[in-house]
Design a protein around this motif. Structure first.
Motif, PDB file in Angstrom:
ATOM      1  N   SER A 168       0.856  -1.191   0.000  1.00 43.48           N
ATOM      2  CA  SER A 168       0.000   0.000   0.000  1.00 43.48           C
ATOM      3  C   SER A 168       0.891   1.240   0.000  1.00 43.48           C
ATOM      4  N   PRO A 169       1.634   1.452  -1.078  1.00 44.62           N
ATOM      5  CA  PRO A 169       2.620   2.537  -1.079  1.00 44.62           C
ATOM      6  C   PRO A 169       1.961   3.916  -1.095  1.00 44.62           C
ATOM      7  N   VAL A 170       2.627   4.878  -0.461  1.00 44.06           N
ATOM      8  CA  VAL A 170       2.149   6.259  -0.534  1.00 44.06           C
ATOM      9  C   VAL A 170       2.694   6.953  -1.774  1.00 44.06           C
ATOM     10  N   THR A 171       3.796   6.437  -2.323  1.00 46.64           N
ATOM     11  CA  THR A 171       4.345   6.884  -3.603  1.00 46.64           C
ATOM     12  C   THR A 171       4.953   5.664  -4.292  1.00 46.64           C
ATOM     13  N   PRO A 172       5.135   5.717  -5.610  1.00 49.28           N
ATOM     14  CA  PRO A 172       5.790   4.601  -6.301  1.00 49.28           C
ATOM     15  C   PRO A 172       7.205   4.391  -5.769  1.00 49.28           C
ATOM     16  N   ARG A 185      13.379   7.967 -10.626  1.00 49.27           N
ATOM     17  CA  ARG A 185      13.677   9.394 -10.711  1.00 49.27           C
ATOM     18  C   ARG A 185      12.996  10.221  -9.616  1.00 49.27           C
ATOM     19  N   CYS A 186      13.110   9.761  -8.366  1.00 51.21           N
ATOM     20  CA  CYS A 186      12.518  10.517  -7.264  1.00 51.21           C
ATOM     21  C   CYS A 186      13.334  11.785  -7.008  1.00 51.21           C
ATOM     22  N   ASP A 187      12.660  12.773  -6.422  1.00 48.60           N
ATOM     23  CA  ASP A 187      13.281  14.066  -6.137  1.00 48.60           C
ATOM     24  C   ASP A 187      13.823  14.155  -4.714  1.00 48.60           C
ATOM     25  N   GLY A 188      13.456  13.203  -3.860  1.00 53.65           N
ATOM     26  CA  GLY A 188      13.870  13.190  -2.466  1.00 53.65           C
ATOM     27  C   GLY A 188      13.441  11.878  -1.837  1.00 53.65           C
ATOM     28  N   VAL A 221      10.860   3.581   3.680  1.00 52.62           N
ATOM     29  CA  VAL A 221      11.739   4.367   2.817  1.00 52.62           C
ATOM     30  C   VAL A 221      10.845   4.839   1.666  1.00 52.62           C
ATOM     31  N   ILE A 222      10.515   6.124   1.712  1.00 58.62           N
ATOM     32  CA  ILE A 222       9.482   6.678   0.834  1.00 58.62           C
ATOM     33  C   ILE A 222      10.112   7.637  -0.174  1.00 58.62           C
ATOM     34  N   PRO A 223      10.127   7.244  -1.454  1.00 52.84           N
ATOM     35  CA  PRO A 223      10.615   8.189  -2.455  1.00 52.84           C
ATOM     36  C   PRO A 223       9.631   9.346  -2.578  1.00 52.84           C
ATOM     37  N   ARG A 224      10.165  10.545  -2.746  1.00 51.83           N
ATOM     38  CA  ARG A 224       9.324  11.735  -2.845  1.00 51.83           C
ATOM     39  C   ARG A 224       9.490  12.372  -4.218  1.00 51.83           C
ATOM     40  N   TYR A 225       8.385  12.881  -4.695  1.00 50.89           N
ATOM     41  CA  TYR A 225       8.333  13.500  -6.007  1.00 50.89           C
ATOM     42  C   TYR A 225       7.710  14.881  -5.842  1.00 50.89           C
ATOM     43  N   HIS A 226       8.247  15.862  -6.550  1.00 57.88           N
ATOM     44  CA  HIS A 226       7.629  17.188  -6.506  1.00 57.88           C
ATOM     45  C   HIS A 226       6.153  17.037  -6.821  1.00 57.88           C
ATOM     46  N   ARG A 227       5.333  17.639  -6.020  1.00 57.20           N
ATOM     47  CA  ARG A 227       3.881  17.654  -6.195  1.00 57.20           C
ATOM     48  C   ARG A 227       3.228  16.293  -5.954  1.00 57.20           C
TER      49      ARG A 227
END
Length: 132
Positions: A15-19, A61-64, A86-92
């Protein structure tokens, strides 16, 4: 499965919060940080650190990256086996960690520091923190 060794596994969150959201968990059971062997905790962090670095270099290609641990139900822990997100973050992206940040004057901060130091003194009987 992203990583496995004799002490830790890292796998994709169903159940990821981001890819690319990965969970890193010790194989040995510990409900929370209080139950976690410090050496195993250090190894778990090292694997999470490596996973985070891998995410930054991946095709995702995560941003953070956020590394998150929830310890206890008040901290939103709902699976009572220690694990790091460990959650990859993406702008927006839509994932948010929101809070009303407290303002504390220096007397209140010192009072808090006294309490934390007292808790740390209790841990001194376990011996010094050593690297693994």
């Amino acid at each position: 499965m992203v990583h496995r060794d004799e002490r830790v596994i890292a796998f994709m969150d169903t159940s990821p919060v981001t890819p690319g959201h990965v969970l890193v968990a010790p194989r040995e059971h510990a409900n929370g940080l209080e139950d976690l062997n410090p050496h195993l905790g250090a190894h778990t962090w090292l694997v999470a650190h490596r996973v985070a670095r891998g995410l930054r270099r991946s095709g995702l290609r995560c941003d953070g990256v956020n590394i998150l641990l929830s310890d206890g139900s008040a901290a939103f822990q709902d699976v009572f086996h220690v694990h790091l997100h460990v959650i990859p973050r993406y702008h927006r992206d839509s994932f948010r960690i929101e809070a009303e940040w407290l303002e504390r004057d220096s007397d209140m901060l010192e009072s808090d520091a006294v309490a934390v130091r007292a808790g740390l003194r209790d841990l001194m009987s376990e011996g010094p923190v050593v690297s693994t």
